[in-house]
Design a protein around this motif. Structure first.
Motif, PDB file in Angstrom:
ATOM      1  N   SER A   1      55.368  -8.994  -8.087  1.00  0.00           N
ATOM      2  CA  SER A   1      56.405  -8.126  -7.537  1.00  0.00           C
ATOM      3  C   SER A   1      55.957  -6.716  -7.145  1.00  0.00           C
ATOM      4  O   SER A   1      55.542  -5.925  -7.982  1.00  0.00           O
ATOM      5  CB  SER A   1      57.525  -8.011  -8.579  1.00  0.00           C
ATOM      6  N   GLY A   2      56.041  -6.412  -5.864  1.00  0.00           N
ATOM      7  CA  GLY A   2      55.741  -5.060  -5.387  1.00  0.00           C
ATOM      8  C   GLY A   2      54.291  -4.815  -5.045  1.00  0.00           C
ATOM      9  O   GLY A   2      53.956  -3.800  -4.432  1.00  0.00           O
ATOM     10  N   THR A   3      53.396  -5.734  -5.413  1.00  0.00           N
ATOM     11  CA  THR A   3      51.992  -5.528  -5.080  1.00  0.00           C
ATOM     12  C   THR A   3      51.364  -6.879  -4.740  1.00  0.00           C
ATOM     13  O   THR A   3      51.869  -7.922  -5.173  1.00  0.00           O
ATOM     14  CB  THR A   3      51.230  -4.859  -6.248  1.00  0.00           C
TER      15      THR A   3
ATOM     16  N   TYR B   1      55.791 -19.915 -11.429  1.00  0.00           N
ATOM     17  CA  TYR B   1      55.938 -18.769 -10.524  1.00  0.00           C
ATOM     18  C   TYR B   1      54.954 -17.679 -10.925  1.00  0.00           C
ATOM     19  O   TYR B   1      55.031 -17.153 -12.028  1.00  0.00           O
ATOM     20  CB  TYR B   1      57.383 -18.270 -10.670  1.00  0.00           C
TER      21      TYR B   1
ATOM     22  N   GLU C   1      54.091 -14.061 -10.333  1.00  0.00           N
ATOM     23  CA  GLU C   1      54.914 -12.941  -9.853  1.00  0.00           C
ATOM     24  C   GLU C   1      54.126 -11.632  -9.886  1.00  0.00           C
ATOM     25  O   GLU C   1      53.761 -11.149 -10.959  1.00  0.00           O
ATOM     26  CB  GLU C   1      56.150 -12.838 -10.770  1.00  0.00           C
TER      27      GLU C   1
ATOM     28  N   VAL D   1      57.094 -16.275  -1.957  1.00  0.00           N
ATOM     29  CA  VAL D   1      58.392 -15.643  -2.190  1.00  0.00           C
ATOM     30  C   VAL D   1      58.305 -14.231  -1.625  1.00  0.00           C
ATOM     31  O   VAL D   1      57.370 -13.482  -1.950  1.00  0.00           O
ATOM     32  CB  VAL D   1      58.718 -15.564  -3.703  1.00  0.00           C
ATOM     33  N   VAL D   2      59.247 -13.878  -0.767  1.00  0.00           N
ATOM     34  CA  VAL D   2      59.195 -12.583  -0.093  1.00  0.00           C
ATOM     35  C   VAL D   2      60.452 -11.794  -0.436  1.00  0.00           C
ATOM     36  O   VAL D   2      61.571 -12.269  -0.206  1.00  0.00           O
ATOM     37  CB  VAL D   2      59.070 -12.768   1.443  1.00  0.00           C
ATOM     38  N   GLY D   3      60.255 -10.613  -1.022  1.00  0.00           N
ATOM     39  CA  GLY D   3      61.383  -9.815  -1.475  1.00  0.00           C
ATOM     40  C   GLY D   3      61.519  -8.502  -0.742  1.00  0.00           C
ATOM     41  O   GLY D   3      62.358  -8.354   0.156  1.00  0.00           O
ATOM     42  N   ASP D   4      60.645  -7.541  -1.086  1.00  0.00           N
ATOM     43  CA  ASP D   4      60.796  -6.178  -0.576  1.00  0.00           C
ATOM     44  C   ASP D   4      60.927  -6.120   0.944  1.00  0.00           C
ATOM     45  O   ASP D   4      61.773  -5.408   1.477  1.00  0.00           O
ATOM     46  CB  ASP D   4      59.593  -5.314  -0.991  1.00  0.00           C
TER      47      ASP D   4
ATOM     48  N   LYS E   1      63.595 -13.709  -1.577  1.00  0.00           N
ATOM     49  CA  LYS E   1      64.189 -13.178  -2.814  1.00  0.00           C
ATOM     50  C   LYS E   1      65.084 -12.004  -2.441  1.00  0.00           C
ATOM     51  O   LYS E   1      64.622 -10.972  -1.943  1.00  0.00           O
ATOM     52  CB  LYS E   1      63.076 -12.711  -3.753  1.00  0.00           C
TER      53      LYS E   1
ATOM     54  N   GLY F   1      54.823 -14.796  -5.537  1.00  0.00           N
ATOM     55  CA  GLY F   1      55.570 -13.680  -4.956  1.00  0.00           C
ATOM     56  C   GLY F   1      54.892 -12.365  -5.281  1.00  0.00           C
ATOM     57  O   GLY F   1      54.331 -12.189  -6.366  1.00  0.00           O
ATOM     58  N   GLY F   2      54.947 -11.435  -4.319  1.00  0.00           N
ATOM     59  CA  GLY F   2      54.386 -10.106  -4.551  1.00  0.00           C
ATOM     60  C   GLY F   2      53.595  -9.613  -3.370  1.00  0.00           C
ATOM     61  O   GLY F   2      52.521 -10.145  -3.068  1.00  0.00           O
ATOM     62  N   GLY F   3      54.141  -8.621  -2.674  1.00  0.00           N
ATOM     63  CA  GLY F   3      53.386  -7.937  -1.633  1.00  0.00           C
ATOM     64  C   GLY F   3      53.142  -8.751  -0.378  1.00  0.00           C
ATOM     65  O   GLY F   3      52.283  -8.400   0.437  1.00  0.00           O
ATOM     66  N   ILE F   4      53.868  -9.839  -0.192  1.00  0.00           N
ATOM     67  CA  ILE F   4      53.715 -10.595   1.064  1.00  0.00           C
ATOM     68  C   ILE F   4      54.442  -9.802   2.154  1.00  0.00           C
ATOM     69  O   ILE F   4      55.656  -9.617   2.107  1.00  0.00           O
ATOM     70  CB  ILE F   4      54.321 -12.015   0.940  1.00  0.00           C
TER      71      ILE F   4
HETATM   72  C1  1GP Z   1      59.773 -10.332  -6.375  1.00  0.00           C
HETATM   73  O1  1GP Z   1      58.183 -12.134  -6.167  1.00  0.00           O
HETATM   74  C2  1GP Z   1      59.146 -11.393  -5.498  1.00  0.00           C
HETATM   75  O2  1GP Z   1      60.447 -10.955  -7.391  1.00  0.00           O
HETATM   76  C3  1GP Z   1      58.667 -10.847  -4.221  1.00  0.00           C
HETATM   77  O3  1GP Z   1      57.859  -9.713  -4.381  1.00  0.00           O
HETATM   78  O4  1GP Z   1      59.233  -7.837  -3.520  1.00  0.00           O
HETATM   79  O5  1GP Z   1      56.708  -7.703  -3.531  1.00  0.00           O
HETATM   80  O6  1GP Z   1      57.917  -9.224  -1.945  1.00  0.00           O
HETATM   81  P1  1GP Z   1      57.922  -8.550  -3.279  1.00  0.00           P
END
Ligand code: 1GP
Length: 254
Positions: free
Chosen positions: A191-193, A187, A189, A236-239, A13, A215-218
């Motif tokens: 996000s961030g944790t 999904y 979600e 899903v990997v974002g941060d 992401k 997604g979230g904290g991976i």
């Molecule tokens: C955010 O799900 C995604 O929309 C990914 O989460 O940013 O915590 O990886 P992270």
């Protein structure tokens, strides 16, 4: 929207409002890129990000994931391989119905932008041509059944989330996605944790046709593996894509 989700286990992401990492070679091995964030996103920064990602990883599909119809233009629809539009079950009405009808209303009333502004809109043949062109254009848009489970995330405020779901409600939302709404994706979600595996296990039980994203904290191999083993089709990997390229690399299954 025709896309083969089989084999998609890792999704990156990319927040177009954040700087991209210096070395986009880290994307090797990811199966899909979603371009979207929860704050500061515009159609311009989305197009910039899509351009850079396409050059760096030409074989990886790039989807736009907007949170507002303002991010979606004819150009973004044409440049992205598809447009994934969250339908947030535990969001407010705008985020399950309102924004979607607004977006399609906007598209539907602008046929001149689809065919070109010089086309005079007279006659049934031209109107029919415009309608077909619009149906064609929106063919790459699809809904994602979405639950936002971190109440402190910007995504929760953006989507008007009043409360998170229990695992039973997550299972219900997953079942509704599969059996009633027919979105190709569900999904979870955080996000961030990191949300652990409980919601994933609850949702996976009812999903056969629908792709389950978590997604979230991976932030490495361990959590990615946990979530996949619990039944997610893909993480899903974002941060950590933006912040820690080495950790990001470790989230991509071998
Ligand atoms: C955010 O799900 C995604 O929309 C990914 O989460 O940013 O915590 O990886 P992270």
């Amino acid at each position: 929207m025709e896309f083969d989700w089989n084999g998609v286990t890792h999704v990156t992401k990319v927040d177009p409002a954040k700087p991209l990492p210096g070395d986009l070679g880290v994307l090797a091995g990811t199966d899909l890129i979603l371009v979207g964030g929860s704050d500061g996103v515009t159609s311009e920064n989305t197009l910039d990000a899509i351009g850079e990602l396409e050059s760096a990883a030409p074989d990886v599909p790039v989807f736009q994931e907007p949170y507002s119809g303002d991010h979606v233009t004819r150009e973004t629809v044409e440049r992205a391989d598809a447009v994934a539009i969250p339908a947030v079950y535990n969001g407010d009405r705008a985020n399950f119905v309102g924004k979607h009808v607004d977006l399609f209303t906007e598209v539907a009333r602008k046929p001149e932008e689809v065919l070109g502004s010089s086309v005079p809109f007279v006659g049934d043949a031209i109107r029919e041509q415009a309608t077909e062109a619009i149906v064609d254009l929106v063919g790459s848009l699809f809904g994602e059944g979405y639950v936002v489970q971190n109440p402190d995330a910007t995504a929760a405020a953006t989507a008007g989330v009043a409360g998170t779901y229990t695992p039973d409600q997550v299972a219900g939302a997953a079942l509704a996605t599969e059996a009633f709404y027919g979105f190709p994706v569900f999904y979870v979600e955080y996000s961030g944790t990191y949300g652990g595996t409980e919601d994933v296990t609850a949702a996976a039980r009812y999903l056969e046709e629908t792709t389950l994203l978590y997604g979230g904290g991976i932030d490495g191999e361990k959590r990615a593996r946990e979530v996949l083993e619990a039944g997610a089709d893909a993480v899903v990997v974002g941060d950590c894509f933006h912040d820690d390229p080495a950790a990001f690399r470790a989230t991509i299954p071998e």
